[in-house]
Scaffold this motif. Structure first.
Motif, mmCIF file in Angstrom:
data_model
loop_
_atom_site.group_PDB
_atom_site.id
_atom_site.type_symbol
_atom_site.label_atom_id
_atom_site.label_comp_id
_atom_site.label_asym_id
_atom_site.label_seq_id
_atom_site.Cartn_x
_atom_site.Cartn_y
_atom_site.Cartn_z
ATOM 1 N N LEU A 32 -4.905 -14.921 -2.266
ATOM 2 C CA LEU A 32 -5.962 -14.612 -1.302
ATOM 3 C C LEU A 32 -5.723 -13.267 -0.625
ATOM 4 C CD1 LEU A 32 -6.381 -18.119 0.386
ATOM 5 C CD2 LEU A 32 -8.104 -16.937 -1.009
ATOM 6 N N ALA A 33 -4.478 -13.016 -0.243
ATOM 7 C CA ALA A 33 -4.156 -11.793 0.502
ATOM 8 C C ALA A 33 -4.405 -10.536 -0.323
ATOM 9 C CB ALA A 33 -2.699 -11.836 0.961
ATOM 10 N N PHE A 34 -4.157 -10.616 -1.631
ATOM 11 C CA PHE A 34 -4.244 -9.414 -2.463
ATOM 12 C C PHE A 34 -5.446 -9.421 -3.409
ATOM 13 C CE2 PHE A 34 0.219 -9.417 -1.177
ATOM 14 C CZ PHE A 34 0.395 -8.091 -0.810
ATOM 15 N N GLN A 35 -6.411 -10.307 -3.159
ATOM 16 C CA GLN A 35 -7.529 -10.420 -4.102
ATOM 17 C C GLN A 35 -8.381 -9.151 -4.175
ATOM 18 O OE1 GLN A 35 -9.920 -13.731 -2.864
ATOM 19 N NE2 GLN A 35 -10.196 -12.973 -0.766
ATOM 20 N N GLU A 36 -8.368 -8.346 -3.112
ATOM 21 C CA GLU A 36 -9.154 -7.102 -3.114
ATOM 22 C C GLU A 36 -8.309 -5.876 -3.441
ATOM 23 O OE1 GLU A 36 -12.436 -7.161 -2.670
ATOM 24 O OE2 GLU A 36 -12.407 -9.334 -2.343
ATOM 25 N N SER A 37 -7.031 -6.084 -3.726
ATOM 26 C CA SER A 37 -6.119 -4.950 -3.936
ATOM 27 C C SER A 37 -6.072 -4.551 -5.405
ATOM 28 C CB SER A 37 -4.706 -5.310 -3.469
ATOM 29 O OG SER A 37 -4.704 -5.666 -2.105
ATOM 30 N N ASN B 163 0.826 -1.210 0.000
ATOM 31 C CA ASN B 163 0.000 0.000 0.000
ATOM 32 C C ASN B 163 0.861 1.263 0.000
ATOM 33 O OD1 ASN B 163 -2.415 -1.397 -0.021
ATOM 34 N ND2 ASN B 163 -2.608 -1.427 2.206
ATOM 35 N N SER B 164 1.937 1.240 0.772
ATOM 36 C CA SER B 164 2.816 2.411 0.834
ATOM 37 C C SER B 164 3.506 2.657 -0.512
ATOM 38 C CB SER B 164 3.867 2.233 1.936
ATOM 39 O OG SER B 164 3.253 2.234 3.212
ATOM 40 N N GLU C 151 -8.377 -14.447 5.188
ATOM 41 C CA GLU C 151 -8.389 -15.515 4.192
ATOM 42 C C GLU C 151 -7.122 -16.363 4.269
ATOM 43 O OE1 GLU C 151 -10.647 -11.932 2.774
ATOM 44 O OE2 GLU C 151 -8.632 -12.301 3.537
ATOM 45 N N VAL C 152 -6.002 -15.717 4.571
ATOM 46 C CA VAL C 152 -4.737 -16.445 4.694
ATOM 47 C C VAL C 152 -4.748 -17.301 5.949
ATOM 48 C CG1 VAL C 152 -2.239 -16.188 5.008
ATOM 49 C CG2 VAL C 152 -3.446 -14.745 3.353
ATOM 50 N N GLN C 153 -5.248 -16.747 7.028
ATOM 51 C CA GLN C 153 -5.346 -17.513 8.274
ATOM 52 C C GLN C 153 -6.205 -18.763 8.067
ATOM 53 O OE1 GLN C 153 -6.855 -15.324 11.609
ATOM 54 N NE2 GLN C 153 -7.153 -17.155 12.837
ATOM 55 N N ASN C 154 -7.342 -18.600 7.392
ATOM 56 C CA ASN C 154 -8.220 -19.740 7.132
ATOM 57 C C ASN C 154 -7.532 -20.784 6.259
ATOM 58 O OD1 ASN C 154 -10.254 -18.511 8.602
ATOM 59 N ND2 ASN C 154 -11.248 -17.606 6.807
ATOM 60 N N TYR C 155 -6.783 -20.319 5.273
ATOM 61 C CA TYR C 155 -6.079 -21.234 4.369
ATOM 62 C C TYR C 155 -5.026 -22.040 5.134
ATOM 63 C CZ TYR C 155 -3.545 -22.871 0.229
ATOM 64 O OH TYR C 155 -2.943 -23.662 -0.728
ATOM 65 N N ILE C 156 -4.307 -21.365 6.018
ATOM 66 C CA ILE C 156 -3.274 -22.039 6.822
ATOM 67 C C ILE C 156 -3.906 -23.123 7.694
ATOM 68 C CG2 ILE C 156 -1.681 -21.707 8.776
ATOM 69 C CD1 ILE C 156 -0.975 -18.972 7.499
ATOM 70 N N GLN C 157 -5.028 -22.783 8.326
ATOM 71 C CA GLN C 157 -5.697 -23.758 9.193
ATOM 72 C C GLN C 157 -6.257 -24.925 8.385
ATOM 73 O OE1 GLN C 157 -8.435 -21.112 11.147
ATOM 74 N NE2 GLN C 157 -7.020 -20.664 12.820
ATOM 75 N N LYS C 158 -6.860 -24.627 7.251
ATOM 76 C CA LYS C 158 -7.467 -25.657 6.412
ATOM 77 C C LYS C 158 -6.412 -26.650 5.908
ATOM 78 C CE LYS C 158 -10.096 -26.183 2.098
ATOM 79 N NZ LYS C 158 -10.657 -25.444 0.934
ATOM 80 N N ASN C 159 -5.204 -26.136 5.603
ATOM 81 C CA ASN C 159 -4.164 -26.985 5.028
ATOM 82 C C ASN C 159 -3.106 -27.425 6.045
ATOM 83 O OD1 ASN C 159 -4.576 -27.007 1.875
ATOM 84 N ND2 ASN C 159 -5.038 -24.927 2.557
#
Length: 194
Positions: A62-67, A23-24, A179-187
């Motif tokens: 996932l992390a940048f899908q809205e960027s 972002n910066s 989304e990244v946290q969920n992915y880490i837990q799921k996998n």
């Protein structure tokens, strides 16, 4: 003529500090887009165990899908190993001869930039763009590097991927995109101590 920032790393895992840096870089107004280059095997980390490339790539998406104005790139996967930055820059300049590239770094990477493979040739190919920590002292950085560096205002987050890998549960809620946290837990990533 597009101006592209290149922000590379192993992103193991990507965290909110990376998002804030991106972002910066974009907020600086100096670049039109930032390309996030996932490195399969960083030359200085060949002895470290890495999370599977596809997992790291999926987490970046996932992390940048809205960027806006960001692109996740896996081109280094198909280039010769180890993944030297100079090689990547040459490849991109050949592919996109009309683009201007900036190499985007964190302030910690600037301090060690003189140790990078053929760093002087990297400086011939592009300007460095560095997110600057408030009160940073650049006295240890060579003048030939500083002359080719643009500093970008930034309020850094005090977090590293290493800390997250070593204690994923305690850092996840505060420092990872949901989304990244969920992915880490799921996998079941980072469940074993490293």
């Amino acid at each position: 003529m597009k101006r592209i920032g290149l922000f590379g790393g192993s992103f193991d895992p990507v965290h909110n500090g990376h998002l804030e840096a991106v972002n910066s870089f974009l907020d600086s107004g100096l670049i039109d887009e930032i390309w996030i280059l996932l490195t399969p095997v960083p030359p200085h980390k060949t002895d470290q165990r890495k999370t599977d490339f596809e997992h790291r790539y999926n987490m970046l998406k996932l992390a940048f899908q809205e960027s806006d104005n960001t692109k996740i790139s896996d081109i280094e996967k198909d280039l010769p190993k180890p993944s030297y930055t100079l090689q990547t820059i040459h490849h991109l300049k050949n592919q996109y001869p009309d683009y201007t590239f900036f190499l985007c770094l964190g302030e910690d990477s600037l301090q060690s930039f003189h140790k990078w493979h053929k760093y002087d040739q990297i400086l011939e190919e592009c300007t460095l763009m560095v997110v600057d920590r408030p009160g940073s002292d650049h006295s240890g950085v060579g003048s030939e590097i500083l002359e080719k560096t643009i500093f970008v205002d930034h309020k850094p987050m005090n977090i590293s991927s290493t800390e997250i890998r070593e204690a994923p549960d305690s850092f996840a809620l505060m420092n990872l995109p949901d989304e990244v946290q969920n992915y880490i837990q799921k996998n079941n990533l980072y469940t074993d101590s490293r």
